[in-house]
Design an enzyme around this catalytic site. Structure first.
Site, PDB file in Angstrom:
ATOM      1  N   LYS A  75      -3.853   1.029  -1.914  1.00  0.00           N
ATOM      2  CA  LYS A  75      -4.131   1.633  -0.191  1.00  0.00           C
ATOM      3  C   LYS A  75      -5.488   0.712   0.682  1.00  0.00           C
ATOM      4  O   LYS A  75      -6.284   1.149  -0.262  1.00  0.00           O
ATOM      5  CB  LYS A  75      -3.941   3.224  -0.463  1.00  0.00           C
ATOM      6  CG  LYS A  75      -2.995   3.275  -0.453  1.00  0.00           C
ATOM      7  CD  LYS A  75      -2.122   4.406  -0.102  1.00  0.00           C
ATOM      8  CE  LYS A  75      -0.675   4.720  -0.255  1.00  0.00           C
ATOM      9  NZ  LYS A  75      -0.325   5.747  -0.027  1.00  0.00           N
ATOM     10  N   ARG A 115       2.732   7.163  -8.551  1.00  0.00           N
ATOM     11  CA  ARG A 115       4.173   5.179  -7.781  1.00  0.00           C
ATOM     12  C   ARG A 115       3.118   4.516  -7.261  1.00  0.00           C
ATOM     13  O   ARG A 115       2.161   4.104  -6.680  1.00  0.00           O
ATOM     14  CB  ARG A 115       4.482   6.356  -6.197  1.00  0.00           C
ATOM     15  CG  ARG A 115       5.449   5.204  -5.770  1.00  0.00           C
ATOM     16  CD  ARG A 115       5.935   6.154  -4.499  1.00  0.00           C
ATOM     17  NE  ARG A 115       6.822   5.489  -3.546  1.00  0.00           N
ATOM     18  CZ  ARG A 115       5.953   4.010  -2.205  1.00  0.00           C
ATOM     19  NH1 ARG A 115       4.485   4.720  -2.176  1.00  0.00           N
ATOM     20  NH2 ARG A 115       6.561   3.628  -1.948  1.00  0.00           N
TER      21      ARG A 115
END
Length: 515
Positions: A451, A486
């Protein structure tokens, strides 16, 4: 039915009221002389324990809850689900146990009759005491009252000696006493520390995983004990515009190849997303999402390699969730926790699969605007807002034992917010525990993979270059209590997860040895 109410009544009048209640078929309600005695014209909060070890145990639970709701019992909270060894009569199958809180206008004996009828409807017969049964429903508490009669005792007289009852009961409470009724339940324990102190004396959390008692989640055709090790969820985006791998797996062939790779690298779960939720992403229709998803999902679930693995679908549309489960998906991962589709909770209540509720403000196109990035205390506010969504999910009929939580790293968060989350995952659980111990025990999923905040910190503008930073964030998350990670790159993150699990196991065994 009329109501008798004695508030601060003389002793002879209180006794007279009890005699009148018995004449009407009610049990004696033992209360202080300054409390009120009423017939069942108002809602009373109740706690009901559930157990099953015959037939399809989870189906028995589902049907029992459905019949309870249709019989005037409004269920408001669910405990976790436990698989336990049988007590007293040990030569029988293992049980699943849980409990629910609810409100009802039924009087105590009416409630008992209702529960006995449900047990009979679900196939229970008069067998040996403590023997096998398709369903067992016991009233643990009824309002603020103690009830004594030939056929009913409340609080249930054997609560205090049974970990398989006390565990679910504690789940229904928060670490903070939230009402006078809950305060009364604590007082009934007769322990100076209330129910919490009694639970600790029995062994408390140390009993979970010991003494044949496991906290589990029903998924696929089995029961998942997420405490044994951290699960790795591999990401498969079948989208043209995802921030890291958009466009890479649009064809069924490329998607299947990627799933095969992630499974070979050790993925426990595959999360398939057909709609991008990157910042500023525009929403696509249900039809377009299904058009991307279903061909890939059908191909993936038919792969021999996925046997024993879990397939998740990342969607905030209830129609997509329903269709995905009908095609073989095992769980639904909703970044909006039901905020972007008002039907999501109702649909999920009927689907019988785990539901991941993630914290996010707004939607992907607005989540990073200035208003949605305002926090005074990010972990406290995440906990409060996420719990509110889960609370609504429970009231809609999704049991706590089918809920996973995700603090939403990267969703309506600045870099400093994401770091705060990674540092303070235990604090998020503690804040949720004030309201519900069951939800604080739920499996926690985190998704920091590649991210933007990692790129900002490490000066890596390209998402694919952020795997080392992802490993570091996964390590921090697992050591902080995350149960599922994840990730895009399964192989390298699995190594980090294995090391973290080994550290946590060593730490846990050290604590037990000192005791």
């Amino acid at each position: 039915m009329s109501v008798l109410k004695y508030l601060g009544a003389p002793r002879h009048k209180l006794f007279a009221s009890r005699k009148y209640l018995k004449a009407l078929g009610f049990s004696t309600l033992h209360t202080s002389l300054n409390s009120s005695v009423e017939l069942h014209s108002q809602d009373e909060e109740v706690v009901i324990a559930l157990g099953s070890n015959v037939g399809e145990r989870l189906h028995n639970f589902k049907e029992a809850l459905k019949l309870m709701r249709s019989s005037g019992i409004n269920i408001t909270r669910h405990a976790c689900l436990y698989e336990t060894a049988p007590a007293y009569v040990t030569d029988q199958p293992r049980f699943i146990n849980s409990a629910v809180r609810g409100v009802t206008k039924l009087g105590p004996h009416e409630l008992l009759s209702t529960l006995k009828r449900i047990e009979k409807d679900l196939g229970r017969t008069n067998g040996i005491r403590y023997g096998p049964r398709p369903i067992d429903l016991d009233i643990l508490f009824y309002g603020k009252y103690k009830v004594r009669s030939d056929i009913l005792t409340i609080p249930h007289e054997r609560i205090w000696e049974r970990p398989f009852v006390m565990g679910p009961l504690m789940d229904l409470l928060g670490s903070s006493i939230d009402s006078d009724t809950v305060a009364t339940w604590h007082s009934f324990s007769g322990h100076s520390g209330g129910l919490s102190g009694l639970w600790e004396d029995l062994g408390g959390e140390s009993l979970i995983g010991e003494e044949g008692m496991y906290r589990v989640m029903p998924v696929a055709s089995g029961l998942l004990d997420w405490s044994k090790r951290t699960s790795v969820m591999g990401i498969l985006n079948v989208t043209p515009d995802s921030f890291s791998d958009g466009g890479n797996f649009l064809s069924v062939e490329s998607a299947v190849s990627q799933v095969r790779l992630m499974i070979s690298e050790g993925a426990d779960m595959i999360d398939i997303g057909a709609q991008s939720t990157r910042p500023t992403a525009s929403r696509i229709s249900v039809e377009e999402e299904l058009g991307r998803l279903i061909p890939v999902l059908e191909a993936v679930v038919s792969m021999p390699e996925v046997e024993g693995k879990l397939i998740s679908v990342d969607t905030f549309y209830s129609e997509v969730a329903s269709e995905a489960v009908s095609k073989g998906a095992h769980l639904i991962n909703d970044v909006s926790a039901g905020q972007l589709d008002s039907n999501m909770f109702k649909v999920m209540a009927d689907l019988d699969v785990p539901y991941v509720a993630m914290h996010m403000r707004g939607d992907p196109s607005t989540m990073q605007n200035s208003e949605n990035l305002k926090y005074d205390n990010v972990c406290k506010e995440i906990s409060s807002e996420l719990y509110s969504r889960v609370r609504e999910a429970e009231i809609s009929g999704i049991p706590a034992w089918r809920i996973m939580i995700d603090p939403g790293i990267g969703f309506s968060k600045k870099t400093e917010h994401n770091l705060e989350i990674l540092m303070r995952l235990p604090h998020i659980r503690e804040e949720i525990a004030r309201r519900s111990l069951a939800i604080s025990h739920a499996p926690m999923l985190i998704g920091p993979s590649r991210k933007r905040f990692l790129g900002e910190i490490c000066s890596r503008p390209t998402a694919a270059e952020r795997d080392p930073a992802t490993i570091a964030s996964v390590t921090a998350g697992v050591l902080g209590g995350a149960n599922i990670v994840r990730v895009h790159n399964v192989k390298v993150n699995l190594d980090a997860v294995k090391l973290c699990d080994a550290i946590l196991k060593q730490k846990s065994s050290g604590v037990k040895s000192r005791h």
